[in-house]
Structures are given as structure tokens and as C-alpha cells.
Scaffold this motif. Structure first.
Motif, PDB file in Angstrom:
ATOM      1  N   HIS A 294       1.028  -1.194  -0.114  1.00  0.00           N
ATOM      2  CA  HIS A 294       0.032  -0.019  -0.029  1.00  0.00           C
ATOM      3  C   HIS A 294       0.974   1.252   0.079  1.00  0.00           C
ATOM      4  O   HIS A 294       1.489   1.479   0.999  1.00  0.00           O
ATOM      5  CB  HIS A 294      -0.923   0.072   1.097  1.00  0.00           C
ATOM      6  N   ILE A 295       0.834   2.006  -1.173  1.00  0.00           N
ATOM      7  CA  ILE A 295       1.796   3.287  -1.326  1.00  0.00           C
ATOM      8  C   ILE A 295       0.842   4.374  -1.308  1.00  0.00           C
ATOM      9  O   ILE A 295      -0.118   4.500  -2.663  1.00  0.00           O
ATOM     10  CB  ILE A 295       2.730   2.959  -2.690  1.00  0.00           C
ATOM     11  N   HIS A 296       1.076   5.410  -0.829  1.00  0.00           N
ATOM     12  CA  HIS A 296       0.128   6.656  -1.074  1.00  0.00           C
ATOM     13  C   HIS A 296       0.942   8.052  -1.110  1.00  0.00           C
ATOM     14  O   HIS A 296       2.217   8.075  -0.611  1.00  0.00           O
ATOM     15  CB  HIS A 296      -0.626   6.609   0.172  1.00  0.00           C
ATOM     16  N   HIS A 297       0.324   8.743  -1.414  1.00  0.00           N
ATOM     17  CA  HIS A 297       0.920  10.320  -1.533  1.00  0.00           C
ATOM     18  C   HIS A 297       0.049  11.338  -1.271  1.00  0.00           C
ATOM     19  O   HIS A 297      -1.389  11.000  -1.445  1.00  0.00           O
ATOM     20  CB  HIS A 297       1.445  10.528  -3.056  1.00  0.00           C
ATOM     21  N   GLU A 298       0.316  12.599  -0.783  1.00  0.00           N
ATOM     22  CA  GLU A 298      -0.531  13.421  -0.366  1.00  0.00           C
ATOM     23  C   GLU A 298      -1.406  14.183  -1.759  1.00  0.00           C
ATOM     24  O   GLU A 298      -0.790  14.068  -2.756  1.00  0.00           O
ATOM     25  CB  GLU A 298       0.060  14.632   0.481  1.00  0.00           C
ATOM     26  N   ALA A 299      -2.700  14.250  -1.598  1.00  0.00           N
ATOM     27  CA  ALA A 299      -3.282  14.862  -2.644  1.00  0.00           C
ATOM     28  C   ALA A 299      -3.858  16.102  -2.219  1.00  0.00           C
ATOM     29  O   ALA A 299      -3.363  17.097  -2.000  1.00  0.00           O
ATOM     30  CB  ALA A 299      -4.357  13.681  -3.299  1.00  0.00           C
ATOM     31  N   GLY A 300      -5.584  16.023  -1.921  1.00  0.00           N
ATOM     32  CA  GLY A 300      -6.045  17.115  -1.491  1.00  0.00           C
ATOM     33  C   GLY A 300      -6.843  17.810  -2.428  1.00  0.00           C
ATOM     34  O   GLY A 300      -6.536  18.885  -2.914  1.00  0.00           O
ATOM     35  N   PHE A 301      -8.045  17.265  -3.021  1.00  0.00           N
ATOM     36  CA  PHE A 301      -9.093  17.853  -3.634  1.00  0.00           C
ATOM     37  C   PHE A 301     -10.512  17.455  -3.476  1.00  0.00           C
ATOM     38  O   PHE A 301     -10.799  16.367  -2.856  1.00  0.00           O
ATOM     39  CB  PHE A 301      -8.856  17.569  -5.233  1.00  0.00           C
ATOM     40  N   THR A 302     -11.507  18.025  -3.976  1.00  0.00           N
ATOM     41  CA  THR A 302     -12.753  17.397  -3.976  1.00  0.00           C
ATOM     42  C   THR A 302     -12.903  17.040  -5.365  1.00  0.00           C
ATOM     43  O   THR A 302     -13.436  15.791  -5.260  1.00  0.00           O
ATOM     44  CB  THR A 302     -13.591  18.691  -3.653  1.00  0.00           C
ATOM     45  N   ASP A 303     -12.841  17.761  -6.496  1.00  0.00           N
ATOM     46  CA  ASP A 303     -12.867  17.237  -7.691  1.00  0.00           C
ATOM     47  C   ASP A 303     -11.470  17.149  -8.270  1.00  0.00           C
ATOM     48  O   ASP A 303     -10.998  18.388  -8.141  1.00  0.00           O
ATOM     49  CB  ASP A 303     -14.045  18.137  -8.540  1.00  0.00           C
ATOM     50  N   GLY A 304     -11.174  16.290  -9.010  1.00  0.00           N
ATOM     51  CA  GLY A 304      -9.926  16.213  -9.549  1.00  0.00           C
ATOM     52  C   GLY A 304      -9.703  14.550  -9.909  1.00  0.00           C
ATOM     53  O   GLY A 304     -10.415  13.874 -10.140  1.00  0.00           O
TER      54      GLY A 304
END
Length: 256
Positions: free
Chosen positions: A95-105
């Protein structure tokens, strides 16, 4: 009146067909470029630093790497992130993740199944670990198997803690799920046929309001409406890989 009814009957099916054609023909990569802002890009042109959680660098984190520090699950090789999950040893798929931060996108990912293991698959999507009432903050995912593509709303489906407990209780008792409960769970996903290969593909996974869409090589292959897709904060973009997948490029876009 008869002429009006005849015209209406002719036009109604055409409208439905046109709506379907519009969804299939839309270019979500172009939508992200035209309406959005790129908030992250990684071409993986570097070497990893060991085997631990932050070894990939550039803000990536592996939730499973520290379980098996002696096994390399992420190898950066000539600009390619080569993931080889030690699922059995770690007790969990990589399980590999990165910060994102949006509602639509959404995210644009260049990937390949290299054919190094059987039944290669890729699950990718969005997480909000600050969200209460949902297991591990799992919101929604696109899942590519060898024979199908699935879009699934976890927030209001199987990862919702109340729903999960109810489902787990039935399974623990080895009882069949009630028809209405099973129908609700099935409404939280859509599955379409797809045949995997070993070529490179550009995948686009977007959320727009209560809709999630997955495209491959410029064509929308799956679209689904469910309330969980409209969650206001997709904080993480994540990969879940049970075996082997190669990733060449990742872009994350925010439309709002």
C-alpha cells in the motif's frame, strides 16, 4: 397529438444514446489540464533509499514496507517504479500513498502489468484518514484485474463501519446477506469487462461530484455515480498492489 408523441418516442432513445456517447468520448486528461491545477508530478527519475516506508522519496509513503524491512517491494529503475509486493510475508498487499487534497480532480498514471506474476492487478484511488466512521479512511477506488475494471464507493459501502460490521456479522454466522442489503452493496460499484495485457497504458481516474470515471488511453471505460465519490477531501492518492505492477509517471490534478 399523434405526431408529437411519435416525435417524443423517437427523440427519447436518441438522448440516452447521446448521453452514453458523451461519457465514452470525453477526454478526462484534457478536462484536468483545462479546468484543473497540477498539484503533484513524479517521473521517478532517481534511486530509492532503502526498503522502508519513505524509501521511494518525493513524499511517497508505504504503509506496509516497515512490516518487512528486509524485502524490497519498491524499486526505482530507469525512471520506473517497479512494485513487487511481499503480500504473504507482510500480511497485506503493498500500500503506497501520496498526499493529494481535492474535492473534484484526479490522477493520471502510466502503468504496465509486466507479466512477472500470476493474476496481476492494480487498485488505485483516494483516502481520507481523518474521516471517522470509515475503515482506514478508504473512500473510493478503481480496480483493474486481468478480466475486469471495477469502480467502487467504499465510503458509503463496505468500508463504512456500520455496513462493514453488519456484513461481517452475517459472514461470521455463515448466513446469506439479506437481499436488500446485498442490493445496496452492489449499488456501490460497477464492474465492466476488460482484458489485461503487458503494454504500457495511460490511466486517468477522476471524481466529479458524485461520479467517478476511469479512462485508459483516452477512452472512458467505466463510469459510476455514488454519493461517496463526492466526499469533500481526497487527502491521499494510493496504490494497492498484491503482486507486481510497474508505474512510469504519476500526475495529481485538483479541479476544486
Amino acid at each position: 397529438m399523434k405526431a408529437f408523441l411519435f416525435t417524443t418516442l423517437l427523440l427519447a432513445p436518441l438522448s440516452a444514446f447521446q448521453a452514453a456517447d458523451t461519457a465514452a468520448s470525453r477526454d478526462d486528461a484534457a478536462w484536468l489540464r483545462e479546468k484543473g491545477q497540477m498539484i503533484f508530478h513524479d517521473a521517478f527519475e532517481r534511486e530509492e533509499d532503502g526498503n522502508l516506508a519513505k524509501a521511494i522519496g518525493n513524499g511517497w509513503n508505504s504503509a506496509t514496507a516497515d512490516r518487512v524491512p528486509q524485502i524490497k517491494m519498491a524499486d526505482l529503475d530507469d525512471g520506473i517504479l517497479k512494485i513487487a509486493s511481499a503480500s504473504k510475508e507482510a500480511g497485506h498487499a503493498a500500500h503506497i500513498h501520496h498526499e493529494a487534497g481535492f474535492t473534484d480532480g484526479g490522477a493520471v498514471v502510466r502503468f504496465r502489468f509486466p507479466g512477472l506474476s500470476k493474476s496481476e492487478s492494480l487498485q488505485l484511488g483516494y483516502v481520507d484518514r481523518e474521516l471517522k466512521g470509515v475503515h482506514a479512511g478508504h473512500l473510493c477506488y478503481g480496480i483493474l484485474s486481468q478480466s475486469s475494471i471495477t469502480l467502487i464507493d467504499h465510503k458509503t459501502g463496505v468500508m463504512n463501519l456500520e455496513v462493514k460490521k453488519k456484513r461481517d456479522d452475517y459472514l461470521a454466522r455463515k448466513e446469506k446477506l439479506p437481499a436488500d442489503f446485498e442490493a445496496m452493496l452492489n449499488s456501490k460499484k460497477v464492474v465492466v469487462p476488460w482484458k489485461a495485457d503487458h503494454e504500457w497504458h495511460e490511466l486517468v481516474l477522476v471524481t466529479e461530484g458524485d461520479e467517478m470515471r476511469l479512462s485508459l488511453d483516452g477512452k472512458v471505460l467505466a463510469s459510476h455515480h455514488s454519493e461517496g465519490y463526492a466526499h469533500p477531501m481526497k487527502r491521499w492518492f494510493s496504490f494497492l498492489v498484491p503482486n507486481t505492477v510497474w508505474i512510469d509517471d504519476v500526475k495529481i490534478w485538483k479541479v476544486k
